[in-house]
Design a protein around this motif. Structure first.
Motif, PDB file in Angstrom:
ATOM      1  N   LYS A  26      29.387  27.829  57.471  1.00 10.44           N
ATOM      2  CA  LYS A  26      28.993  28.965  56.489  1.00 10.44           C
ATOM      3  C   LYS A  26      30.320  29.891  56.457  1.00 10.44           C
ATOM      4  O   LYS A  26      29.944  31.136  55.916  1.00 10.44           O
ATOM      5  CB  LYS A  26      27.746  29.467  57.325  1.00 10.44           C
ATOM      6  N   GLU A  27      31.426  29.557  56.849  1.00  8.02           N
ATOM      7  CA  GLU A  27      32.611  30.300  56.563  1.00  8.02           C
ATOM      8  C   GLU A  27      32.966  30.349  55.174  1.00  8.02           C
ATOM      9  O   GLU A  27      32.877  29.215  54.711  1.00  8.02           O
ATOM     10  CB  GLU A  27      33.607  30.292  57.710  1.00  8.02           C
ATOM     11  N   CYS A  28      33.449  31.448  54.492  1.00  8.85           N
ATOM     12  CA  CYS A  28      34.154  31.072  53.044  1.00  8.85           C
ATOM     13  C   CYS A  28      35.370  32.376  53.107  1.00  8.85           C
ATOM     14  O   CYS A  28      35.419  32.863  53.755  1.00  8.85           O
ATOM     15  CB  CYS A  28      32.966  31.360  52.230  1.00  8.85           C
ATOM     16  N   ALA A  29      35.848  31.772  51.750  1.00  7.40           N
ATOM     17  CA  ALA A  29      37.047  32.669  51.720  1.00  7.40           C
ATOM     18  C   ALA A  29      36.989  32.930  50.095  1.00  7.40           C
ATOM     19  O   ALA A  29      36.395  31.986  49.127  1.00  7.40           O
ATOM     20  CB  ALA A  29      38.501  32.029  51.796  1.00  7.40           C
ATOM     21  N   ILE A  30      37.304  34.027  49.513  1.00  6.32           N
ATOM     22  CA  ILE A  30      37.216  34.533  48.040  1.00  6.32           C
ATOM     23  C   ILE A  30      38.824  34.311  47.914  1.00  6.32           C
ATOM     24  O   ILE A  30      39.668  35.020  48.322  1.00  6.32           O
ATOM     25  CB  ILE A  30      36.776  35.647  47.967  1.00  6.32           C
ATOM     26  N   ILE A  31      38.979  33.571  46.462  1.00  8.37           N
ATOM     27  CA  ILE A  31      40.600  33.711  45.984  1.00  8.37           C
ATOM     28  C   ILE A  31      40.470  34.407  44.802  1.00  8.37           C
ATOM     29  O   ILE A  31      39.637  34.023  43.771  1.00  8.37           O
ATOM     30  CB  ILE A  31      40.866  32.153  45.991  1.00  8.37           C
ATOM     31  N   ASP A  32      41.352  35.372  44.837  1.00  2.60           N
ATOM     32  CA  ASP A  32      41.681  36.133  43.482  1.00  2.60           C
ATOM     33  C   ASP A  32      40.243  36.765  42.773  1.00  2.60           C
ATOM     34  O   ASP A  32      40.285  36.482  41.542  1.00  2.60           O
ATOM     35  CB  ASP A  32      42.522  35.189  42.626  1.00  2.60           C
ATOM     36  N   GLU A  68      44.929  36.574  47.993  1.00  2.00           N
ATOM     37  CA  GLU A  68      45.542  36.737  46.824  1.00  2.00           C
ATOM     38  C   GLU A  68      46.585  35.872  46.562  1.00  2.00           C
ATOM     39  O   GLU A  68      47.361  35.697  47.492  1.00  2.00           O
ATOM     40  CB  GLU A  68      45.983  38.201  46.746  1.00  2.00           C
ATOM     41  N   THR A  69      46.718  35.399  45.602  1.00  2.00           N
ATOM     42  CA  THR A  69      47.877  34.415  45.070  1.00  2.00           C
ATOM     43  C   THR A  69      49.126  35.033  44.988  1.00  2.00           C
ATOM     44  O   THR A  69      50.142  34.573  44.890  1.00  2.00           O
ATOM     45  CB  THR A  69      47.402  33.560  43.872  1.00  2.00           C
ATOM     46  N   HIS A  70      48.832  36.328  44.195  1.00  7.80           N
ATOM     47  CA  HIS A  70      50.131  37.180  44.109  1.00  7.80           C
ATOM     48  C   HIS A  70      49.632  38.647  43.770  1.00  7.80           C
ATOM     49  O   HIS A  70      48.317  38.746  43.584  1.00  7.80           O
ATOM     50  CB  HIS A  70      51.091  36.765  42.942  1.00  7.80           C
ATOM     51  N   ALA A  71      50.557  39.531  43.517  1.00  2.00           N
ATOM     52  CA  ALA A  71      50.176  40.755  42.995  1.00  2.00           C
ATOM     53  C   ALA A  71      49.831  40.756  41.467  1.00  2.00           C
ATOM     54  O   ALA A  71      50.879  40.709  40.547  1.00  2.00           O
ATOM     55  CB  ALA A  71      51.220  41.763  43.291  1.00  2.00           C
ATOM     56  N   HIS A  72      48.622  40.634  41.097  1.00  3.81           N
ATOM     57  CA  HIS A  72      48.544  40.503  39.662  1.00  3.81           C
ATOM     58  C   HIS A  72      48.693  41.687  38.851  1.00  3.81           C
ATOM     59  O   HIS A  72      48.557  42.786  38.831  1.00  3.81           O
ATOM     60  CB  HIS A  72      46.810  40.176  39.549  1.00  3.81           C
ATOM     61  N   ALA A  73      49.184  41.478  37.492  1.00  2.65           N
ATOM     62  CA  ALA A  73      49.638  42.481  36.623  1.00  2.65           C
ATOM     63  C   ALA A  73      48.673  42.594  35.521  1.00  2.65           C
ATOM     64  O   ALA A  73      48.801  43.306  34.528  1.00  2.65           O
ATOM     65  CB  ALA A  73      51.112  42.121  35.982  1.00  2.65           C
TER      66      ALA A  73
END
Length: 290
Positions: A26-32, A68-73
């Motif tokens: 039941k563990e999860c990750a959020i991406i972007d 975060e895959t990167h610092a989004h612009a």
């Protein structure tokens, strides 16, 4: 299958956010994750982020990472808000330190603004591993679009940020500070080396021609169909095409508010003495008025 990937589409910024779940632990990750921002009203809202929160709560999940895959612009991250609501560690590439230094100057931020990435819980580099339940993310540096760009790989699935878009949209721009078209080409080759059957999850889909949203492709499909890469394009030709295209592009409309938040893990600029928050917009061309 024990590993589940759920996509969410933030239409206002064409951003794709993912929740990656180990159904056993039941563990999860959020991406972007994205935050709602009305530019004309200069107001923020958490409606999209609350969709993520509701999904996690409804499925009785524990949030371990906000990746975060990167610092989004082009959109503001909701990482800071999500951590306040659900916990979890906010992670980004170690290259964020250079981006912080650049934009501290661009935005004339406070002298005590820390440019060592301390706003994030983990600064990641090539080869790092993030355990999640019975699985693990492996981290691969994929710079070019930005110096801090990462790809997160788990069980044959790769979350590649803005490195590539769907094949009919090509690849990421490289004209931001620290961007490099040759580096992006090399990063794309690293992604291709993951194998033809690797699933590639997009960070954005701009729906060219008004087609339906698409968020998933494969290495094989990208090799064969990507408009910037098909036909075994070499690095020299790719760089020429990419740089010519970048020279025609305007800034993303949310670049200034986005970066002021995203270089500090999605937190808003500090409030003033009255408790109000402000974004800074640098003005160019002033010399023509003197």
């Amino acid at each position: 299958m024990a590993l589940h990937i759920q996509e969410f589409f933030h239409k206002a910024s064409f951003t794709l956010t993912y929740i990656v779940v180990d159904r056993v632990s039941k563990e999860c990750a959020i991406i972007d994750p994205a935050l709602d921002y009305d530019q004309l009203a200069s107001s923020v809202d958490s409606a999209f982020a609350k969709q993520l929160i509701n999904y996690i709560n409804d499925n009785q999940l524990t949030l371990k990472y906000i990746l975060e895959t990167h610092a989004h612009a082009d959109h503001i991250s909701s990482a800071f808000y999500l951590k306040q609501q659900l916990g979890g560690q906010i992670c980004i590439g170690s290259g964020i330190k250079g981006i912080q230094k650049t934009f501290k100057t661009v935005f004339n931020l406070a002298k005590d603004f820390n440019t060592q990435g301390v706003q994030f819980d983990q600064l990641l580099k090539d080869g790092d591993v993030l355990p999640i339940g019975n699985f693990e993310f492996s981290v691969m540096e994929t710079p070019g679009h930005t110096p801090d760009s990462l790809t997160y790989i788990i069980e044959g699935n790769a979350f590649i940020g803005d490195t590539l878009f769907m094949p009919d949209s090509g690849s990421a721009r490289c004209d931001f500070p620290g961007g490099d078209a040759a580096l992006l080409y090399q990063s794309i080759q690293k992604i291709f080396a993951l194998g033809d059957d690797t699933n590639l999850y997009m960070c954005h889909d701009y729906q060219p021609g008004g087609r339906e949203i698409k968020f998933l492709t494969s290495v094989k499909e990208q090799k064969n169909q990507n408009i910037h890469l098909k036909g075994n394009v070499n690095e020299k030709d790719y760089v020429a095409t990419r740089e010519a295209r970048d020279a025609t592009l305007a800034n993303p409309k949310l670049i200034f508010p986005s970066l002021q938040c995203n270089i500090q893990a999605g937190d808003l600029p500090s409030a003033d003495a009255q408790g109000l928050h402000y974004f800074k917009y640098p003005i160019s061309g002033v010399e023509h008025l003197r």
